[in-house]
Design an enzyme around this catalytic site. Structure first.
Site, short mmCIF file in Angstrom:
data_model
loop_
_atom_site.label_atom_id
_atom_site.label_comp_id
_atom_site.label_asym_id
_atom_site.label_seq_id
_atom_site.Cartn_x
_atom_site.Cartn_y
_atom_site.Cartn_z
N SER A 1 0.80 -1.22 0.00
CA SER A 1 0.00 0.00 0.00
C SER A 1 0.83 1.28 0.00
O SER A 1 0.30 2.35 -0.29
CB SER A 1 -0.94 0.02 1.21
N THR B 1 -1.38 4.64 3.13
CA THR B 1 -2.15 5.44 2.18
C THR B 1 -2.14 6.93 2.51
O THR B 1 -1.78 7.74 1.67
CB THR B 1 -3.59 4.90 2.07
N PHE C 1 -8.81 9.32 16.74
CA PHE C 1 -9.89 8.63 17.44
C PHE C 1 -9.49 7.30 18.04
O PHE C 1 -10.33 6.61 18.62
CB PHE C 1 -11.07 8.47 16.48
N GLU D 1 -9.92 7.21 2.91
CA GLU D 1 -9.51 5.81 2.85
C GLU D 1 -10.37 4.93 3.75
O GLU D 1 -10.45 5.15 4.96
CB GLU D 1 -8.05 5.64 3.27
N ASP E 1 -9.03 -3.69 4.04
CA ASP E 1 -7.77 -4.42 3.90
C ASP E 1 -7.44 -5.22 5.15
O ASP E 1 -7.04 -6.38 5.08
CB ASP E 1 -6.67 -3.40 3.60
N HIS F 1 -6.79 -9.29 5.56
CA HIS F 1 -5.56 -9.87 6.10
C HIS F 1 -5.86 -10.87 7.22
O HIS F 1 -5.09 -11.80 7.45
CB HIS F 1 -4.64 -8.78 6.64
N HIS G 1 -4.93 -2.04 -4.28
CA HIS G 1 -4.55 -3.39 -4.68
C HIS G 1 -5.70 -4.33 -4.37
O HIS G 1 -6.70 -3.92 -3.77
CB HIS G 1 -3.29 -3.86 -3.92
N HIS H 1 -1.73 -9.64 -0.33
CA HIS H 1 -2.42 -8.91 -1.38
C HIS H 1 -2.49 -9.75 -2.65
O HIS H 1 -1.74 -10.73 -2.81
CB HIS H 1 -1.69 -7.61 -1.70
#
Length: 564
Positions: free
Chosen positions: A116, A181, A296, A340, A345, A349, A387, A469
């Protein structure tokens, strides 16, 4: 006497399938030819109205679904429909209805399958890079600090171009604000891991000549000029609230970068808000606040399945986007916003489809919110992914089968056991054994595969949380000025060029185009697509077919096949 495999199947149907769910089609009219012919004509009419706006984009919003490959997009679409009580396949995500799209090649300069950091460099700077590097070109290899400090190897991002054009800028993420990102928009580093100084020490004094990503956000341009920063990552910023959190990136230099950020705004007499929960975020007066820093969580923000939805908890990504756009819309020169959905993602994973698709649905709500708030004749909106992942959608499940559920019958499955529609090529969900005769996989009879903590079966083992990925192309969906520039298979770096050209900034600042309002019916179609397609032919909410009926029908079918 019935074959053993048939007996096993019948027992499974009677015992293990009692909680199964089959979601009905919204309408049986799709059995008729007229339905599909009418639908085709409607889509032709929409295609003929497809806008080709050559306006200058005053605003650009880039929505990045981290890991949101084609398979994940399809699964999320079906899951969304099934949450509404329908079969799901016939529905749409809001970006599915955008009038323009293309495919992006995601490879890194040195890897067939990307990470990423390098992908963020590509779609935010227009320059492809090496694996695990950010904001630098191909002359910088992973962990080569010295090369990353050379000015000729450092590349400018869309946020820098926007700021040079006196536009306001911001980013919203559900990961840490120093993660790959968002870091791609402001950082230059030889390692995406260098989010705090602790991550750099083990590489020795040469690495320490570089600046960690968190410090770059607060101390350097363009980071310190970003008007809206929202996500997790208090730990990397030196301001954690919990003592029992993951200590992997606790600062060792003693710096409190949140305090430094506040001090800098105070010294320059700039209005600001630093917020840490939903209540504080929604209380911001965006008309009288120049800078917003929302952190946060100490690390990544929680999954939507686990989020504290009270006023003291973490905000929904939709709420963050709403506040961000309200603030950035104050800019007379327009704005650039990066959003994002980073936990899509993370769920993949983990081999956790439920967490991933819940994140995708939340991400879509943020896109819908943005479309309501901006003038799409002057705002380019792009939805894409960095990706893919190695999740596949397989087998031959019946229409409306729970996308997170199991398939009970397939002539192609040699062991006769049920399997999930969504599986992974690798991951820590690998769970095969040898019984002395053959390889055996788990029997999913009675297993709740729809639970958020269910770990999908994987074909190859990895360490925990290390499913990899995927290397295939991802889609870029676009609407607004110059959206038609997405039209075929492109390099991923092309995204930054489209955004810059559309808004006449950066390398395309000498732009001859003028702002022109040319409304198109397609924009209203996109805005209203949920109303149109969430009720595909039925005014009443369809009931879920009783599982007892499914059991009975499938059992009878199995017995008939055996007798035949």
């Amino acid at each position: 006497m019935l074959p053993l495999r048939l007996v096993t199947t019948v027992l499974f149907l009677v015992i293990g399938y009692s909680g199964a769910t089959i979601y009905p089609r919204p309408s049986e009219r799709d059995n008729d030819s007229d339905y599909w012919l009418k639908l085709g004509r409607e889509e032709i009419e929409e295609a003929l109205q497809r806008p080709k706006l050559t306006n200058v984009a005053k605003n650009v919003i880039l929505f990045l679904g981290d890991g949101m490959g084609i398979t994940v997009n399809t699964a999320g679409r079906i899951y969304k429909g099934q949450k509404q009580g329908q079969s799901g396949e016939e529905g749409y995500l809001v970006w599915d209805r955008f009038p323009n799209l293309g495919l992006l090649k995601t490879y890194n300069l040195d890897k067939q399958v990307s990470d990423s950091g390098a992908t963020a460099t590509a779609f935010l700077t227009g320059v492809k890079a090496n694996y695990y590097t950010i904001g630098v070109n191909g002359h910088v290899k992973y962990e080569d600090c010295a090369a990353s400090l050379k000015e000729e190897n450092r590349v400018e991002s869309i946020i820098e171009w926007a700021q040079e054009a006196e536009k306001d800028t911001g980013f919203v993420t559900t990961t840490k604000v120093t993660h790959a990102t968002p870091a791609g928009s402001y950082a230059k580093t030889a390692s995406r891991k260098w989010e705090c100084d602790r991550k750099m020490v083990k590489y020795g004094p040469d690495a320490m000549k570089c600046k960690d990503i968190a410090r770059q956000l607060v101390e350097d341009e363009p980071g310190k000029n970003i008007k809206v920063i929202m996500g997790g990552g208090r730990q990397e910023m030196g301001a954690p609230k919990r003592d029992n959190g993951d200590p992997s990136c606790r600062r060792i230099d003693g710096m409190n970068l949140v305090k430094d950020w506040i001090d800098h705004k105070t010294e320059n007499d700039e209005s600001y808000a630093y917020v840490t929960n939903t209540q504080e975020l929604l209380a911001i007066d965006t008309s009288d606040t120049e800078y917003i820093l929302g952190l946060f969580d100490d690390t990544h923000m929680p999954y939507e399945t686990d989020r504290d939805t009270s006023s003291e908890g973490c905000p929904h990504i939709k709420e963050m986007v709403e506040v961000a756009i309200k603030r950035l819309s104050n800019s007379e020169n327009g704005f650039f916003l990066l959003v994002e959905g980073g936990k899509i993602d993370k769920g993949l994973h983990l081999n956790s489809p439920k967490r991933a698709v819940e994140e995708l649905v939340a991400f879509e709500e943020a896109v819908q919110q943005a479309l309501k708030m901006v003038n799409m004749e002057e705002t380019l909106v792009i939805v894409t992914a960095d990706h893919s992942h190695v999740m596949s959608m397989n087998g031959y499940p019946p229409r409306g089968n729970d996308i997170l559920g199991i398939v009970t019958e397939s002539d192609d499955i040699s062991d006769g056991l049920p399997y999930t529609t969504l599986t992974f090529a690798n991951g820590h969900g690998f769970n095969y054994s040898w019984n002395g005769i053959e390889v055996v996989r788990p029997n999913l009879t009675g297993v709740d595969t729809t639970h958020k903590d269910y770990v999908s079966l994987a074909g190859m083992p990895t360490y925990y949380d290390s499913e990899t990925h995927g290397g295939e192309d991802v889609a870029a969906f676009a609407i607004g000025p110059m959206a038609h520039l997405f039209h075929r298979v492109h390099e991923q770096s092309y995204v930054a060029h489209v955004m810059a050209y559309a808004s006449c900034i950066g390398p395309y600042k000498d732009c001859p185009r003028q702002i022109e309002n040319r409304p198109s019916a397609v924009y209203e179609i996109v805005k209203n697509q949920n109303k149109k397609h969430s009720k595909m032919g039925s005014s009443s909410s369809p009931a879920v077919w009783p599982s007892s009926i499914i059991v009975l029908l499938l059992t009878i079918l199995s017995l008939r096949r055996a007798r035949a």
